[in-house]
Scaffold this active site. Structure first.
Site, PDB file in Angstrom:
ATOM      1  N   ASP A 159       0.830  -1.195   0.000  1.00 52.52           N
ATOM      2  CA  ASP A 159       0.000   0.000   0.000  1.00 52.52           C
ATOM      3  C   ASP A 159       0.872   1.255   0.000  1.00 52.52           C
ATOM      4  OD1 ASP A 159      -2.719   1.203   0.370  1.00 52.52           O
ATOM      5  OD2 ASP A 159      -1.816   1.933   2.223  1.00 52.52           O
ATOM      6  N   GLU A 207       1.624  -0.684  -5.113  1.00 56.37           N
ATOM      7  CA  GLU A 207       0.623   0.337  -5.406  1.00 56.37           C
ATOM      8  C   GLU A 207       1.388   1.657  -5.439  1.00 56.37           C
ATOM      9  OE1 GLU A 207      -3.318   2.588  -3.656  1.00 56.37           O
ATOM     10  OE2 GLU A 207      -1.566   2.173  -2.431  1.00 56.37           O
TER      11      GLU A 207
END
Length: 549
Positions: free
Chosen positions: A220, A279
């Site tokens: 993330d 990401e």
């Protein structure tokens, strides 16, 4: 370095695709958003036992791996992306043995498991941050985060002009006068990755989950860990408009790559082909490619592709740029159309017409699955689910909704729980008909449930199953690094992929009218009804066709 040995897949796993060398290069990976996938205990919240019970559905769908969004201990200020303990399962999702059961059952079915890791920030209830607050200014624990004195004579102004991705300032002042940085919600303080303890903690977290048997990680905010020295002002009042388009001092700093070189060594020390996907919202696909150089991560999401509209020239350009950038670092391209943070592509591509949106979504899926590399699916897209745009304000939970007083495109609409069966909400999401659901489902979803679509050859679910089966079976689909563009009318994309085992042509009509083209081969799969002739075929508007040539 100590070598950790944990079997990622049994030798007799039924999926050849999942077990082949460097599986991530052409894998189809299905994102599960745990709170919205399946509720095993009837409390209205999805959980790990619910996911485990539905794994056979994913095996039958034909995917190679499952990516789980966070299920760690969390106060849920941002749906689990505010982690209080990276080694514990939140009771709302189950227990650590439940996680172990899920991984083992997935492996028995030939499915790999990727889990989220959230290294940019933690929860304000994480033990490190709690101690930093408790010990006050000057505490060495505050050095693990970004604590700063404020500006102005009384320190009442934030240390710089950085803004939160969720809206408002990226700084919050605590009672003793210091400010701390949070690029997302105030409940999500950013780690200071210049501190060695942060490095060591996440090396340990990775090993914990690798030892449990997971096959890799989705990282993330992979682009956010390092901030520019001195935390300089940006001088722009609407920074969210810059993100992913221009360089900013808190994203995509070159120092992040040293971290991922450390992590790659850990992943490589484990048997079973463990992998990681970034990401990373970067200004260009060339910048994204830096994250997947041979000594760093394995994949990076292609957000430039995701955000490209229904336009033939624009799509061809981003496909070319993506393949060129990834091939330059000998990495696979990675394609995605929807996820838990964006409007579902069946709605995003609709231009206000739901039927047109579904036609385009199915065609976009065939295009994506025909491209060289790996593809990610978001739960529910195989059902043709649209974005839920009419949620009452009182049920919304996305922190961006509250911090921006109802900004467009908030994320609750793509997170509504899946419909599995039945005539009444929550449509089989939980074990009790008419039971609770953390977000309400539209009544129209009874016709989009798994049970309603199963066995219907015209349904989106059966279309996905056929597409994934063909992708697994046809030698020119899946892996590889190249394609050959073919001549096509304006508004139509056509390309050929050839391997020693066969040739495939993909044709996509992105126009509003049917287009007649020479028949390039035998129809393998079409997103719309097709009546091919001997020499020519009329390809319907907003449709795609795979041809065995």
């Amino acid at each position: 370095m100590t070598q950790h040995v944990t079997a990622a897949l049994p030798a007799d796993a039924p999926s050849d695709a999942a077990a082949r060398r460097e599986w991530w290069r052409d894998a189809v990976i299905y994102q599960v958003y745990p709170r919205s996938f399946a509720d095993g205990d009837g409390d209205g919240m999805g959980d790990l036992p619910g996911i485990t019970a539905r794994l056979p559905y994913l095996q039958r769908l034909g995917v190679d791996a499952v990516w789980l969004s966070p299920f760690y201990l969390s106060p849920q200020a941002d749906a689990g992306y505010d982690v209080a303990d990276y080694r514990a399962v939140d009771p709302m999702f189950g227990t650590l043995p439940d996680a172990d059961d899920l991984v083992r059952e997935a492996h028995a079915l030939g499915l790999r498991v990727i889990v989220d890791v959230v290294p940019n920030h933690c929860s304000d209830q994480h033990k490190w941050f709690a101690r930093a607050l408790r010990e006050g200014p000057g505490s060495p624990w505050r050095e693990r985060f970004h604590f700063r004195p404020g500006k102005g004579a009384d320190g009442s102004e934030p240390p710089n002009d950085w803004e939160s991705v969720f809206g408002g300032p990226a700084w919050t002042r605590v009672a003793d006068g210091d400010w701390y940085l949070h690029l997302f919600a105030p409940e999500q303080p950013d780690f200071n990755w210049q501190h060695p303890a942060v490095h060591e903690e996440f090396r340990s977290v990775l090993r914990f989950w690798l030892d449990l048997g997971v096959d890799g990680f989705r990282i993330d905010v992979a682009h956010g860990l390092i901030k520019a020295a001195g935390l300089p002002d940006i001088g722009h009042g609407e920074q969210v408009k810059l993100l992913g388009k221009q360089a900013v001092p808190y994203f995509d700093q070159d120092g992040v790559h040293e971290i991922y070189r450390e992590w790659r060594q850990i992943l490589d020390a484990y048997e079973g082909e463990r992998a990681a996907v970034a990401e990373a919202w970067t200004p260009t696909v060339e910048r994204s490619a830096l994250y997947i150089r041979p000594d760093e991560l394995h994949q990076a999401f292609n957000f430039e592709y995701l955000t490209t509209g229904w336009d033939a020239a624009a799509l061809r350009a981003v496909i070319d740029r993506s393949l060129d950038a990834m091939n330059a670092v000998h990495a696979p391209a990675t394609w995605v159309l929807s996820n838990h943070d964006v409007v579902r592509h069946s709605t995003r591509l609709a231009d206000g017409d739901a039927a047109r949106g579904l036609r385009r979504a199915r065609a976009a899926t065939l295009l994506m699955l025909a491209l060289p590399g790996s593809a990610y699916l978001y739960q529910g897209e195989e059902l043709g689910l649209p974005e839920v745009t009419e949620l009452p304000d009182e049920v919304r939970q996305d922190p961006a909704f509250f911090r921006t007083r109802g900004q467009d495109g908030t994320r609750d609409g793509c997170r509504v729980p899946l419909p599995w069966s039945g005539e009444r909400a929550p449509f089989g999401f939980g074990p009790v008909e008419g039971g609770p659901s953390w977000l309400p489902q539209p009544d129209s979803w009874r016709d989009l449930s798994v049970a309603a679509q199963e066995g219907d050859p015209g349904s989106t679910l059966e279309f996905y199953r056929r597409a994934l089966a063909a992708r697994r079976e046809h030698p020119a689909l899946g892996g590889g690094r190249h394609l050959e563009w073919l001549d096509a009318p304006d508004g139509v994309l056509s390309f050929r992929r050839t391997t020693p085992g066969g040739t495939l042509v993909c044709t996509v009509n992105l126009t509003a009218e049917a287009v007649t083209i020479p028949t390039p081969g035998t129809v393998l799969l079409s997103s719309a009804e097709l009546d091919p002739g001997a020499a020519e075929v009329s390809v319907p508007a907003d449709s795609a066709v795979w041809w065995a040539a």
